[in-house]
Structures are given as structure tokens and as C-alpha cells.
Design a protein around this motif. Structure first.
Motif, PDB file in Angstrom:
ATOM      1  N   TYR A 105      -6.749  53.889   0.112  1.00  0.00           N
ATOM      2  CA  TYR A 105      -5.192  53.393   0.621  1.00  0.00           C
ATOM      3  C   TYR A 105      -4.243  52.999  -0.480  1.00  0.00           C
ATOM      4  O   TYR A 105      -5.052  53.230  -1.562  1.00  0.00           O
ATOM      5  N   CYS A 144      -1.347  47.987   0.066  1.00  0.00           N
ATOM      6  CA  CYS A 144      -1.592  47.831   1.431  1.00  0.00           C
ATOM      7  C   CYS A 144      -2.221  46.532   1.723  1.00  0.00           C
ATOM      8  O   CYS A 144      -2.275  45.880   2.889  1.00  0.00           O
ATOM      9  N   PHE A 202       3.677  48.946   3.287  1.00  0.00           N
ATOM     10  CA  PHE A 202       2.631  48.639   4.466  1.00  0.00           C
ATOM     11  C   PHE A 202       2.740  49.858   5.657  1.00  0.00           C
ATOM     12  O   PHE A 202       2.076  49.922   6.102  1.00  0.00           O
ATOM     13  N   CYS A 247      -2.167  52.982   4.564  1.00  0.00           N
ATOM     14  CA  CYS A 247      -2.244  51.663   4.923  1.00  0.00           C
ATOM     15  C   CYS A 247      -3.390  51.754   6.105  1.00  0.00           C
ATOM     16  O   CYS A 247      -3.996  50.488   6.442  1.00  0.00           O
TER      17      CYS A 247
END
Length: 492
Positions: free
Chosen positions: A285, A289, A447, A452
Motif C-alpha cells: 500500500y 495509508c 487514504f 489503501c
């Protein structure tokens, strides 16, 4: 109708409670008491004493703007220094006599007839107040792991937030569950002393290098000349703002996190020798995040012969150790739980809160999603203010948050005094407007990037929201001073 015992009850004597008390005194609001579950002030830095604990924001930013220390020993202060700073603030501002230690709040209930709060304590005692400031924080009460059989383990079990310093780990077989921010600090500290360390990782963490050095003599001297501390703080604040608020909340405009990911990958390649282990430690990710780690020796610790990284999911804990889903049994003497805290949960507030008409705060958030006007107030909960409510924190220094939110709260209390109001409640319209603004601005945050979804981040609540405020520290500072008081309803 009898008057309440206190004008204000402040819950928590960590830095939020200390900051709230100082703000109250400065506003001439001296009728308050601070209720603290611990035996000493400091909050996070009282409860958390695990090996290697340190702040991950530069010391120059992790302090009150009006009480800047010239005595930091390092660029990133260790936990004991931060506890000492809390003690000094309590002593300098004369707060100790207003703190009731070893006093755990279990519930707060609003009485519509008297416009007062009844605070219930673990001792069975209760007290009343006109206003409540929730300064209990989110990094003090451990989050228990959802792992079958933890209570069956026959060896020593401890959470990082409740470290048992009577336990000598030398020569022991130790398992640590979790690789979050606490584990990143603990693992390099204990690995050289234990016989074998097994690290159970669910989701890898981005770990970035940390410019953590002892402050040279010239820097310490500069903090003692006029303006020296201000310069240090401004440079530090600029760094903090770039590394989280701007990079996380303005990602679609300024994708600084992409550069941080390149740095993280290069750091991994340099620090971890085994390609297979390196791959296990590589997040899938984007940086931001999930809360990243900052440490110079965490990754290299996995080069040690006595350290094993396990990524198979834990199936259960037995009397002798940990069994993973592939059937492998890992026998250990000590089980360390680095499973964090309840942060973005509807029950993250450590006591039951019941507002007007018998409405529970947890139920309000369950039904309406987590929200609070400017991160401070919730409609239906008169005379109740939070220092760290949903959509209040931008991700920079907690001290910036504390100073902004306590200024907001004091403005409301001062206005209540000027109007002889016994009830102060944010309007539903103002709260809805603020929540809509948060939803409108969040699309630019990191985000909401596809990767994420793989982060398993505590930033996300059970509704899939991230109740962090999409803005900058300076914006929060200004709004705490300029929000329209007409957004609140003041009544006798």
C-alpha cells in the motif's frame, strides 16, 4: 436547584488535560478538577514505558508553543524526557493540587433538568459539573487482540502499553504480535538480549529513516538565546507539516508520498539482506495509508540469526506458544502484544457518555458515523467538549491540536459566562455543515487511493471513514479562533 460541585471537570491528566487546565486558568476559569486514572500525570508517557519508547515527531514540535524546553537531549525525545516535561508543566502551572490521581471515570451522564453532568467513578463515587472536557486521549488503554486462546498462555504475557519491567527477557524465547509503531521501537531494543525473537506480522509497515541524533552543543546553546527556540520550532513544524498533513491531505495535488515510498523502498533494500525477508517486509500500500514507522535499526534487526519474521496468520495461542494457520507451533516463554489502541472506534472514548434525552455517544456515532463539529462538539451532548474528537486532528503534533481545541473550548465557556448560560450545545445545522465539508474535502487525501484498502490501518473506522481532518495545522489554528459562536446555542 443546587449548584454543581465543579464548573468544569477535565478527564485525563496527559498533555491534553494539562493543556486544557492551563487554558482554563488563563481564561480566569479556576473552578475545575482533573480526574486521572493513573498515579501520575503524563498520559501516554506515563502508561507507555516499553524499551525504546520515543516520540516520532521532532522534540521542538512536540511541546507547547508557550512552554518550549531548552533541555531536549535529542532531536526526538525519549519517553522519560516527555514524562519529565509533563511533570515540569504540572509543577510550573500549579496543577497538581487540582488533579485527582488514581481516579478512573466509568461514565458521564447529562441531566437535562439541571443542565449538569454526573461523573461516575470506578470507586462508586460520583460528582457533578456544569461542563466536561474529555482529554482522555487515545493512546493509553490497550486494544486487546482478537486471537483465540491468549488467556491460556502459561508464560508471561504483557502489552507494550503495560510493560512489566520486573521481567528480564535475557535468554528468553520471546514472541511479539504486531509490527506497528510500538513494535518498531521495541523490537530493535530487545532482540540483542533474547535467545530468540519471533515477530508475527499481519501487515508490514513502511519504515523510514529517522534523523534521531543527540543535540550538539551549538544547537543546545542556540535554544537559550532570544529567538533560538522559535527558529528550531518553525523549522521543525515545516518538516512535520510536509511529512503528514500536506502529503496525506493534499495527495492528489502534491503527491509527496510517492517520493517517500521511493525512499522507503531504497531503505529496505539497503537494510535487509535476505530478499525473501525483504519482500515480506515490503508494504503493498502507499506510504500514508497507515501510520508509518520511523526508526534507523528496525529493519536491520531482521538480519539477526535469532530473529524470525512470521507472516502466516495466527490461528491460536496455546499454553506453550503460538500456532499459525499452517499448523506450525512456535514455543515461547514471553508473549508481547503490540496490538495498539482503540483510536477510530465508536467506543474509543474510555468511559460511557450519555447525553441529552438518554442518547449514548457510541450509539450516536454508530448511527450517524463518527463526527464532531470542528472535532470538538457533538449535537445532543450539551456542555461536553473533546480535545481529540473525530475530524479534529490533522496528523501533525498533538500539541498543535491541544492548543487549538482548548482555545475553541475556552471561547465557548467564556461566552457562556458572558451570557449567563448554563447550557451550551452545537447546533445540528452547524455540525452537519462541518461534516459535509469534511466529506467534500476528503477526496484529495491519500487514504482514498486504491492501495489503501490493503493497509489494515487504524485510520479507518468501521464505516470505512477516516476521521482525520483534511487540512493543515495553520488552518486549524485560525478556525479555532474564528469559528462563529452562533454555531452554538447558549441557553439559561
Amino acid at each position: 436547584m443546587s449548584a454543581p460541585q465543579h464548573h468544569v471537570v477535565v478527564i485525563g491528566a496527559g498533555f491534553s488535560g494539562i493543556g486544557a487546565a492551563i487554558a482554563l486558568d488563563r481564561a480566569g476559569l479556576h473552578d475545575y478538577v482533573i480526574l486521572e486514572a493513573g498515579a501520575e500525570p503524563g498520559g501516554t508517557w506515563y502508561w507507555n514505558t516499553y524499551p525504546g519508547i520515543a516520540v516520532d515527531i521532532p522534540s521542538f514540535s512536540y511541546q507547547f508553543s508557550f512552554e518550549q524546553s531548552a533541555d531536549w537531549s535529542r532531536t526526538y525525545a525519549k519517553g522519560r524526557e516527555l514524562k519529565g516535561y509533563a511533570d515540569r508543566c504540572v509543577a510550573k502551572y500549579g496543577l497538581r493540587d487540582r488533579i485527582r490521581f488514581d481516579t478512573q471515570v466509568t461514565a458521564a451522564r447529562f441531566d437535562d433538568d439541571t443542565s449538569t453532568w454526573r461523573i461516575e467513578l470506578a470507586t462508586g463515587e460520583s460528582l457533578t459539573a456544569r461542563f466536561v472536557i474529555n482529554a482522555s486521549g487515545v493512546l493509553t488503554v490497550p486494544k486487546p487482540p482478537d486471537i483465540k486462546g491468549v488467556e491460556d498462555f502459561a508464560g508471561v504475557t504483557m502489552h507494550t502499553a503495560r510493560w512489566d519491567h520486573d521481567q528480564d527477557l535475557t535468554g528468553k524465547r520471546v514472541a511479539i504480535v504486531g509490527t506497528g509503531a510500538s513494535a518498531v521501537q521495541v523490537i530493535p531494543e530487545i532482540a540483542p538480549n533474547v535467545e530468540h525473537l519471533t515477530v508475527f506480522q499481519r501487515t508490514p509497515i513502511w519504515c523510514l529513516p529517522k534523523f534521531d541524533v543527540p543535540l550538539p552543543t551549538v544547537a543546545r546553546w542556540a535554544m537559550r538565546i532570544p529567538g533560538g527556540r522559535t527558529v528550531h520550532r518553525l523549522l521543525s513544524q515545516a518538516y512535520v507539516e510536509l511529512t503528514f498533513p500536506i502529503s496525506a491531505h493534499y495527495y492528489t495535488t502534491l503527491p509527496l508520498a510517492d517520493r517517500a515510498e521511493k525512499l522507503g523502498r531504497a531503505f529496505l533494500k539497503r537494510e535487509v539482506h535476505d530478499p525473501a525477508v525483504r519482500d515480506k517486509l515490503t508494504p503493498r500500500y502507499a506510504v500514508g495509508c497507515k501510520r508509518p514507522g520511523f526508526h534507523n535499526t528496525y529493519l536491520s534487526t531482521y538480519n539477526r540469526d535469532n530473529v524470525e519474521l512470521v507472516t502466516e496468520p495466527i490461528d491460536r495461542v496455546t499454553a506453550s506458544g503460538v500456532v499459525t494457520s499452517d499448523g506450525a507451533a512456535h514455543d515461547v516463554d514471553v508473549l508481547i502484544l503490540a496490538t495498539g489502541f482503540k483510536v477510530m472506534d465508536v467506543d474509543a472514548v474510555t468511559f460511557d457518555v450519555t447525553g441529552s434525552g438518554g442518547l449514548a455517544l457510541a450509539d450516536f456515532w454508530e448511527s450517524n458515523r463518527m463526527q464532531a463539529y470542528e472535532g470538538v462538539s457533538v449535537p445532543g451532548f450539551p456542555n461536553f467538549f473533546s480535545v481529540m474528537g473525530p475530524y479534529g486532528y490533522v496528523g501533525s503534533s498533538y500539541f498543535a491540536l491541544i492548543e487549538a481545541q482548548t482555545h475553541h473550548i475556552v471561547r465557548c465557556l467564556t461566552q457562556a459566562g458572558d451570557r449567563a448560560a448554563s447550557r451550551v450545545e452545537v447546533s445540528t445545522e452547524a455540525n452537519d455543515r462541518y461534516f459535509a465539508e469534511m466529506m467534500r474535502k476528503r477526496g484529495r487525501q491519500i487514504f482514498w487511493q486504491d492501495s489503501c484498502s490493503l493497509a489494515n490501518s487504524y485510520y479507518f473506522d468501521r464505516n470505512g471513514d477516516v476521521p482525520l481532518r483534511p487540512g493543515t495545522t495553520f488552518e486549524v489554528y485560525l478556525r479555532s479562533r474564528r469559528f462563529p459562536l452562533r454555531d452554538y446555542e447558549f441557553s439559561a
